[in-house]
Write a protein that holds these residues in place. Sequence first.
Motif, mmCIF file in Angstrom:
data_model
loop_
_atom_site.group_PDB
_atom_site.id
_atom_site.type_symbol
_atom_site.label_atom_id
_atom_site.label_comp_id
_atom_site.label_asym_id
_atom_site.label_seq_id
_atom_site.Cartn_x
_atom_site.Cartn_y
_atom_site.Cartn_z
ATOM 1 N N LYS A 60 -4.208 -15.498 -10.370
ATOM 2 C CA LYS A 60 -4.752 -15.407 -11.725
ATOM 3 C C LYS A 60 -6.194 -14.902 -11.688
ATOM 4 O O LYS A 60 -6.601 -14.101 -12.529
ATOM 5 C CB LYS A 60 -4.693 -16.771 -12.414
ATOM 6 N N LEU A 61 -6.969 -15.362 -10.719
ATOM 7 C CA LEU A 61 -8.347 -14.904 -10.564
ATOM 8 C C LEU A 61 -8.373 -13.401 -10.277
ATOM 9 O O LEU A 61 -9.162 -12.660 -10.862
ATOM 10 C CB LEU A 61 -9.048 -15.684 -9.455
ATOM 11 N N SER A 62 -7.491 -12.949 -9.409
ATOM 12 C CA SER A 62 -7.408 -11.518 -9.098
ATOM 13 C C SER A 62 -7.046 -10.700 -10.325
ATOM 14 O O SER A 62 -7.605 -9.622 -10.556
ATOM 15 C CB SER A 62 -6.367 -11.264 -8.001
ATOM 16 N N LEU A 63 -6.106 -11.200 -11.116
ATOM 17 C CA LEU A 63 -5.707 -10.487 -12.326
ATOM 18 C C LEU A 63 -6.848 -10.450 -13.343
ATOM 19 O O LEU A 63 -7.104 -9.405 -13.950
ATOM 20 C CB LEU A 63 -4.462 -11.129 -12.941
ATOM 21 N N ALA A 64 -7.546 -11.564 -13.522
ATOM 22 C CA ALA A 64 -8.677 -11.595 -14.455
ATOM 23 C C ALA A 64 -9.727 -10.567 -14.034
ATOM 24 O O ALA A 64 -10.268 -9.835 -14.871
ATOM 25 C CB ALA A 64 -9.285 -12.997 -14.508
ATOM 26 N N ALA A 65 -10.000 -10.495 -12.737
ATOM 27 C CA ALA A 65 -10.986 -9.538 -12.230
ATOM 28 C C ALA A 65 -10.504 -8.100 -12.427
ATOM 29 O O ALA A 65 -11.272 -7.234 -12.853
ATOM 30 C CB ALA A 65 -11.264 -9.812 -10.755
ATOM 31 N N ALA A 66 -9.244 -7.843 -12.146
ATOM 32 C CA ALA A 66 -8.705 -6.488 -12.312
ATOM 33 C C ALA A 66 -8.740 -6.063 -13.775
ATOM 34 O O ALA A 66 -9.121 -4.931 -14.095
ATOM 35 C CB ALA A 66 -7.277 -6.416 -11.770
ATOM 36 N N PHE A 67 -8.379 -6.956 -14.680
ATOM 37 C CA PHE A 67 -8.398 -6.628 -16.103
ATOM 38 C C PHE A 67 -9.825 -6.341 -16.566
ATOM 39 O O PHE A 67 -10.065 -5.406 -17.328
ATOM 40 C CB PHE A 67 -7.818 -7.767 -16.941
ATOM 41 N N ALA A 68 -10.787 -7.154 -16.114
ATOM 42 C CA ALA A 68 -12.178 -7.019 -16.553
ATOM 43 C C ALA A 68 -12.825 -5.729 -16.050
ATOM 44 O O ALA A 68 -13.755 -5.225 -16.661
ATOM 45 C CB ALA A 68 -12.991 -8.225 -16.099
ATOM 46 N N ALA A 69 -12.314 -5.190 -14.952
ATOM 47 C CA ALA A 69 -12.842 -3.933 -14.430
ATOM 48 C C ALA A 69 -12.381 -2.740 -15.267
ATOM 49 O O ALA A 69 -12.917 -1.649 -15.134
ATOM 50 C CB ALA A 69 -12.426 -3.754 -12.971
ATOM 51 N N ARG A 70 -11.393 -2.968 -16.124
ATOM 52 C CA ARG A 70 -10.850 -1.935 -17.020
ATOM 53 C C ARG A 70 -10.516 -0.631 -16.287
ATOM 54 O O ARG A 70 -10.984 0.447 -16.663
ATOM 55 C CB ARG A 70 -11.798 -1.672 -18.167
ATOM 56 N N PRO A 71 -9.679 -0.728 -15.262
ATOM 57 C CA PRO A 71 -9.350 0.486 -14.502
ATOM 58 C C PRO A 71 -8.373 1.379 -15.260
ATOM 59 O O PRO A 71 -7.598 0.908 -16.095
ATOM 60 C CB PRO A 71 -8.680 -0.076 -13.250
ATOM 61 N N ARG A 72 -8.407 2.671 -14.958
ATOM 62 C CA ARG A 72 -7.428 3.594 -15.537
ATOM 63 C C ARG A 72 -6.113 3.517 -14.767
ATOM 64 O O ARG A 72 -5.056 3.772 -15.324
ATOM 65 C CB ARG A 72 -7.963 5.015 -15.544
ATOM 66 N N LEU A 73 -6.198 3.211 -13.482
ATOM 67 C CA LEU A 73 -5.020 3.017 -12.637
ATOM 68 C C LEU A 73 -5.074 1.608 -12.099
ATOM 69 O O LEU A 73 -6.079 1.196 -11.529
ATOM 70 C CB LEU A 73 -4.991 4.017 -11.470
ATOM 71 N N LEU A 74 -4.000 0.864 -12.284
ATOM 72 C CA LEU A 74 -3.920 -0.511 -11.791
ATOM 73 C C LEU A 74 -2.748 -0.610 -10.829
ATOM 74 O O LEU A 74 -1.619 -0.252 -11.171
ATOM 75 C CB LEU A 74 -3.741 -1.485 -12.957
ATOM 76 N N ILE A 75 -3.024 -1.076 -9.620
ATOM 77 C CA ILE A 75 -1.983 -1.268 -8.607
ATOM 78 C C ILE A 75 -1.730 -2.765 -8.488
ATOM 79 O O ILE A 75 -2.647 -3.537 -8.184
ATOM 80 C CB ILE A 75 -2.409 -0.679 -7.250
ATOM 81 N N LEU A 76 -0.511 -3.171 -8.749
ATOM 82 C CA LEU A 76 -0.111 -4.577 -8.672
ATOM 83 C C LEU A 76 0.904 -4.735 -7.551
ATOM 84 O O LEU A 76 2.026 -4.251 -7.653
ATOM 85 C CB LEU A 76 0.490 -5.037 -9.999
ATOM 86 N N ASP A 77 0.515 -5.403 -6.490
ATOM 87 C CA ASP A 77 1.396 -5.628 -5.349
ATOM 88 C C ASP A 77 1.858 -7.074 -5.371
ATOM 89 O O ASP A 77 1.119 -7.984 -4.991
ATOM 90 C CB ASP A 77 0.650 -5.321 -4.046
ATOM 91 N N GLU A 78 3.067 -7.286 -5.879
ATOM 92 C CA GLU A 78 3.641 -8.628 -5.997
ATOM 93 C C GLU A 78 2.698 -9.556 -6.766
ATOM 94 O O GLU A 78 2.482 -10.705 -6.382
ATOM 95 C CB GLU A 78 3.962 -9.206 -4.609
ATOM 96 N N ALA A 79 2.165 -9.071 -7.863
ATOM 97 C CA ALA A 79 1.134 -9.793 -8.615
ATOM 98 C C ALA A 79 1.596 -11.125 -9.186
ATOM 99 O O ALA A 79 0.779 -12.003 -9.439
ATOM 100 C CB ALA A 79 0.586 -8.914 -9.726
ATOM 101 N N THR A 80 2.881 -11.298 -9.418
ATOM 102 C CA THR A 80 3.356 -12.579 -9.959
ATOM 103 C C THR A 80 4.202 -13.349 -8.951
ATOM 104 O O THR A 80 4.795 -14.365 -9.288
ATOM 105 C CB THR A 80 4.165 -12.361 -11.251
ATOM 106 N N ALA A 81 4.226 -12.910 -7.707
ATOM 107 C CA ALA A 81 5.095 -13.519 -6.699
ATOM 108 C C ALA A 81 4.740 -14.969 -6.390
ATOM 109 O O ALA A 81 5.624 -15.775 -6.120
ATOM 110 C CB ALA A 81 5.067 -12.700 -5.411
ATOM 111 N N ASN A 82 3.469 -15.319 -6.428
ATOM 112 C CA ASN A 82 3.057 -16.671 -6.047
ATOM 113 C C ASN A 82 2.732 -17.563 -7.236
ATOM 114 O O ASN A 82 2.072 -18.577 -7.093
ATOM 115 C CB ASN A 82 1.827 -16.590 -5.126
ATOM 116 N N VAL A 83 3.197 -17.168 -8.397
ATOM 117 C CA VAL A 83 2.905 -17.910 -9.616
ATOM 118 C C VAL A 83 4.130 -18.722 -10.001
ATOM 119 O O VAL A 83 5.260 -18.251 -9.907
ATOM 120 C CB VAL A 83 2.516 -16.924 -10.749
#
Length: 159
Positions: A60-83
């Motif tokens: 969740k911390l990684s996702l919050a940081a990625a969203f806040a960076a407002r990237p044009r390209l977002l790479i999610l590698d198993e982003a919900t696997a450990n949730v």
Amino acid sequence: VGVVLDETTFHDGLSAPQVGSILARLYPGWDGALYQHYLEKFGLTSKKLVKTFSKGMKMKLSLAAAFAARPRLLILDEATANVDPENEDRLQKAIEALTRDKTILMIAHRLKTVRNADQILVLDQGRIVQKGTHDELIQQAGIYQDFVSERTESSRWTL
């Protein structure tokens, strides 16, 4: 480019607000209000150190940081696997809302995660062997159809 890996790389001695302070200096488009919003939404506003977080909390911390960076390209590698399952839906909705009109490269093994993708690429031995939408791929004999069938069958198992 924003990247969320299946393992986080934040220093264990930092709190979530400290992570945000560091990242704000690194990303010119950093949105501190958005980062704070997701820290609150994900229950990560305390001064607890990253080393005390569960894998799901780190994700969740990684996702919050990625969203806040407002990237044009977002790479999610198993982003919900450990949730855990109850938070997976909430995270999936957040990902969908924040990635509208953005390019997302999502690496996943969960059907729920890839089902609504605009384009699904199926890899085998490092080669693309199928591509299409979920609806297109379930009509084709192959790895994806087998994957969906196995998931559907296993969802009916009881103990």
